[in-house]
Scaffold this active site. Structure first.
Site, PDB file in Angstrom:
ATOM      1  CD  GLU A  35      -2.629   1.606   0.249  1.00  0.00           C
ATOM      2  OE1 GLU A  35      -3.561   0.852  -0.032  1.00  0.00           O
ATOM      3  OE2 GLU A  35      -2.377   2.658  -0.395  1.00  0.00           O
ATOM      4  CB  ALA A 270     -20.037  13.436  -8.506  1.00  0.00           C
ATOM      5  N   GLY A 272     -18.475   9.686 -12.216  1.00  0.00           N
ATOM      6  CA  GLY A 272     -17.976   8.319 -12.323  1.00  0.00           C
ATOM      7  C   GLY A 272     -16.493   8.220 -12.004  1.00  0.00           C
ATOM      8  CG  HIS A 447     -46.712  -2.161  15.968  1.00  0.00           C
ATOM      9  ND1 HIS A 447     -46.866  -1.232  14.954  1.00  0.00           N
ATOM     10  CD2 HIS A 447     -47.346  -1.667  17.064  1.00  0.00           C
ATOM     11  CE1 HIS A 447     -47.590  -0.220  15.433  1.00  0.00           C
ATOM     12  NE2 HIS A 447     -47.882  -0.452  16.706  1.00  0.00           N
TER      13      HIS A 447
HETATM   14  P1  NAD Z   1     -22.009   7.271 -10.886  1.00  0.00           P
HETATM   15  O1  NAD Z   1     -21.574   6.614 -12.133  1.00  0.00           O
HETATM   16  O2  NAD Z   1     -22.792   6.500  -9.903  1.00  0.00           O
HETATM   17  O3  NAD Z   1     -22.859   8.578 -11.207  1.00  0.00           O
HETATM   18  C1  NAD Z   1     -22.393   9.551 -12.104  1.00  0.00           C
HETATM   19  C2  NAD Z   1     -23.561  10.266 -12.720  1.00  0.00           C
HETATM   20  O4  NAD Z   1     -23.061  11.325 -13.497  1.00  0.00           O
HETATM   21  C3  NAD Z   1     -24.394   9.387 -13.644  1.00  0.00           C
HETATM   22  O5  NAD Z   1     -25.746   9.460 -13.261  1.00  0.00           O
HETATM   23  C4  NAD Z   1     -24.137   9.993 -15.021  1.00  0.00           C
HETATM   24  O6  NAD Z   1     -25.250   9.893 -15.880  1.00  0.00           O
HETATM   25  C5  NAD Z   1     -23.815  11.438 -14.672  1.00  0.00           C
HETATM   26  N1  NAD Z   1     -23.011  12.130 -15.685  1.00  0.00           N
HETATM   27  C6  NAD Z   1     -21.957  11.654 -16.376  1.00  0.00           C
HETATM   28  N2  NAD Z   1     -21.477  12.611 -17.193  1.00  0.00           N
HETATM   29  C7  NAD Z   1     -22.238  13.720 -17.011  1.00  0.00           C
HETATM   30  C8  NAD Z   1     -22.238  15.026 -17.565  1.00  0.00           C
HETATM   31  N3  NAD Z   1     -21.342  15.380 -18.469  1.00  0.00           N
HETATM   32  N4  NAD Z   1     -23.174  15.902 -17.138  1.00  0.00           N
HETATM   33  C9  NAD Z   1     -24.091  15.534 -16.211  1.00  0.00           C
HETATM   34  N5  NAD Z   1     -24.128  14.321 -15.665  1.00  0.00           N
HETATM   35  C10 NAD Z   1     -23.218  13.417 -16.048  1.00  0.00           C
HETATM   36  O7  NAD Z   1     -20.658   7.837 -10.238  1.00  0.00           O
HETATM   37  P2  NAD Z   1     -20.368   8.672  -8.918  1.00  0.00           P
HETATM   38  O8  NAD Z   1     -21.598   9.173  -8.269  1.00  0.00           O
HETATM   39  O9  NAD Z   1     -19.301   9.621  -9.334  1.00  0.00           O
HETATM   40  O10 NAD Z   1     -19.745   7.580  -7.978  1.00  0.00           O
HETATM   41  C11 NAD Z   1     -18.586   6.846  -8.361  1.00  0.00           C
HETATM   42  C12 NAD Z   1     -18.677   5.432  -7.875  1.00  0.00           C
HETATM   43  O11 NAD Z   1     -18.631   5.385  -6.459  1.00  0.00           O
HETATM   44  C13 NAD Z   1     -19.945   4.760  -8.304  1.00  0.00           C
HETATM   45  O12 NAD Z   1     -19.648   3.457  -8.732  1.00  0.00           O
HETATM   46  C14 NAD Z   1     -20.776   4.763  -7.060  1.00  0.00           C
HETATM   47  O13 NAD Z   1     -21.690   3.697  -7.008  1.00  0.00           O
HETATM   48  C15 NAD Z   1     -19.741   4.666  -5.964  1.00  0.00           C
HETATM   49  N6  NAD Z   1     -20.233   5.316  -4.739  1.00  0.00           N
HETATM   50  C16 NAD Z   1     -21.160   4.712  -3.994  1.00  0.00           C
HETATM   51  C17 NAD Z   1     -21.653   5.323  -2.867  1.00  0.00           C
HETATM   52  C18 NAD Z   1     -22.682   4.639  -2.054  1.00  0.00           C
HETATM   53  O14 NAD Z   1     -22.925   3.472  -2.272  1.00  0.00           O
HETATM   54  N7  NAD Z   1     -23.323   5.323  -1.110  1.00  0.00           N
HETATM   55  C19 NAD Z   1     -21.236   6.577  -2.509  1.00  0.00           C
HETATM   56  C20 NAD Z   1     -20.308   7.192  -3.295  1.00  0.00           C
HETATM   57  C21 NAD Z   1     -19.813   6.547  -4.408  1.00  0.00           C
END
Ligand code: NAD
Length: 469
Positions: A35, A270, A272, A447
């Site tokens: 790590e 956010a 992806g 309940h």
């Molecule tokens: P995500 O892929 O879940 O969501 C990204 C969103 O951005 C999508 O809905 C997409 O359609 C949208 N998007 C993409 N390009 C865009 C643009 N140009 N303009 C507007 N919208 C656009 O990704 P995330 O929210 O960044 O999270 C990353 C990863 O981390 C995911 O796999 C997520 O599941 C994971 N995560 C999970 C949790 C949780 O489980 N609570 C919390 C944080 C992150």
């Protein structure tokens, strides 16, 4: 002196890597984990754990502000972001220390440094403390995770154009905050910064926010967010981002075709993730990456001869911490020669910790129909649930169960409302055990609880109507 040969060398100590290491230790394997950063990866240090710590501060703040309603008088409520950050940092430190403890307990050797695969069964490490080592391994497990994906042409500047990591350490609550992307990250930060007092906008390219969730859940979240003063723009296109002025100007075209210039102090991107699979010797070691750079594996997480891969760096979705851990355990048990079965990725619960919370497992109503099922649905709103009323959280939310009409098999469970992230376990169990609506109905729910709403939804599923509505 020649180095020992490890049974397994694990690269990366996130929830994929460190959980795999613990399992390897339990099975008596000689194990090393490499790590470069703090133990625990994104999840513990800049992901799940710190966001939930801050979101707890957000929930508490909202609740205290409503104290009067419950006869609890708190004068002059204010919010101290530094205090919330202190709590978050303490939780992160305790969690990371916990991983170090688990490594010691399971006799895992921790090697702090940057790993590169340099040949069959060989991992070269540039040590953080200076110098280098080459570890020999019978098996290598790659668990290097992923990082936030920047908006094309607009790199993170870490002070105004923020990744999720940056949004976890703002020095002050911004006056205005926008998230591009309405997946889990965008929605959780929007919910958090709104509770802290910012003006918040969420822009999503797909036709609805939280697009992976059931359509009715997305619609309910829009209503709940509207009431909280969070502006959501779905089906919107970001035309440009101008960072030249004091504030950021984002040009967004809405579904009506009109382009609006929105000025914000902080912009979270956010949209992806990008896998951490570059320049660490994967391809030379025979590992195949897909077009986006994610590692392809078989059902047992094998990426190449002697190499396994798990977590956010692999192509299989959802990219969630608990999926990474499950894959880590599977990979180790498989290489140990135990009898294992591949993961059923369609039965992994997903939780979003916004207010109100969202949790789901299995097929949405639309996906079930797409897959050719004749579907029946049972639904129950928290507005008719006594415990939700007690908590003052009965304004929004429901439980929705999707089942196959012919065989009554539960296909998906979808929840939005108070504490649903703790209740989705019942849905997960139902899917794993191939439960029917009838068997869920026969499970008598205590309940008064919030999860009575699941029993009520099952009643609606089987008999066409719930009891308390
Ligand atoms: P995500 O892929 O879940 O969501 C990204 C969103 O951005 C999508 O809905 C997409 O359609 C949208 N998007 C993409 N390009 C865009 C643009 N140009 N303009 C507007 N919208 C656009 O990704 P995330 O929210 O960044 O999270 C990353 C990863 O981390 C995911 O796999 C997520 O599941 C994971 N995560 C999970 C949790 C949780 O489980 N609570 C919390 C944080 C992150």
């Amino acid at each position: 002196m020649s180095e020992a040969v490890y049974d397994v060398v694990i690269v990366g100590s996130g929830p994929g890597g460190y959980v795999a290491a613990v399992r390897a230790g339990q099975l008596g394997m000689r194990t090393a984990i490499v790590e470069a950063g703090p133990m625990g990866g994104v999840c513990l240090n800049v992901g799940c754990i710190p966001t939930k710590a801050l979101l707890h501060s957000a929930d508490l703040l909202d609740e205290v502000k409503e104290g009067k309603r419950f006869g609890v008088m708190v004068e002059g409520v204010s919010f101290d972001l530094a205090g919330a950050m202190k709590h978050k940092n303490a939780v992160v430190k305790a969690s990371s220390d916990g991983v170090n403890f688990l490594m010691k307990k399971n006799k895992i050797e921790v090697v702090n440094g940057w790993a590169t695969l340099t040949g069959r069964g060989q991992v070269h490490v540039k040590l953080n403390a200076g110098g280098e080592r080459t570890l020999q391994a019978k098996h290598i497990l790659v668990a290097t995770g992923a990082q936030p994906r920047p908006f094309p042409g607009v790199p993170f500047d870490h002070t105004r154009v923020l990744s999720s990591t940056d949004a976890l350490q703002l020095p002050a609550v911004p006056q205005s905050f926008m998230s591009i992307g309405a997946g889990a990250i965008g929605i959780e930060f929007a919910s958090m910064y709104r509770a802290f007092g910012a003006e918040v906008t969420v822009v999503e390219a797909l036709p609805r926010i939280v697009p992976n969730e059931d359509e009715e859940v997305s619609a309910e979240l829009v209503k709940a967010f509207q009431r909280r003063g969070i502006k959501t723009m779905a089906g919107a296109r970001v035309e440009g981002i101008d960072t030249s002025g004091e504030h950021i100007v984002v040009n967004v075209t809405g579904t009506d075709g009109k382009t609006t210039a929105i000025t914000v102090e902080k912009l979270l991107v956010a949209i992806g993730i990008l896998p951490n699979t570059k320049d660490i010797g994967l391809e030379a070691a025979g590992v195949t990456l897909d077009q986006r750079g994610f590692i392809t594996t078989d059902g047992y997480m094998r990426a190449a001869d002697g190499i396994y891969a798990v977590g956010d760096c692999v192509a299989a979705t959802p990219w969630l911490a608990h999926k990474a851990s499950a894959e880590g355990i599977l990979a180790i048990e498989h290489l140990a020669g135990l009898h294992v079965t591949p993961i059923d990725y369609g039965k992994i619960a997903a939780c979003t910790y916004c207010s109100p919370e969202i949790a789901s497992v299995g097929l949405t109503e639309a996906k079930a129909k797409e897959q050719g099922y004749e579907v029946k649905v049972g639904k129950f709103p928290f507005s008719a649930n006594g415990k939700a009323r007690v908590l003052g959280q009965n304004r929004f939310g429901f439980i929705k169960i999707v089942a196959d009409k012919q065989y009554d098999e539960i296909l998906g469970v979808h929840m939005i409302g108070p504490r649903v992230t703790e209740m989705i376990s019942e849905g997960g169990l139902a899917l794993t055990h191939e439960a029917t609506g009838e068997s869920m109905l026969q499970t008598i729910h205590a309940h008064p609880t919030l999860y009575e709403a699941i029993g009520e939804a099952a009643h609606a599923l089987v008999h066409g109507a719930a009891i308390h509505i």
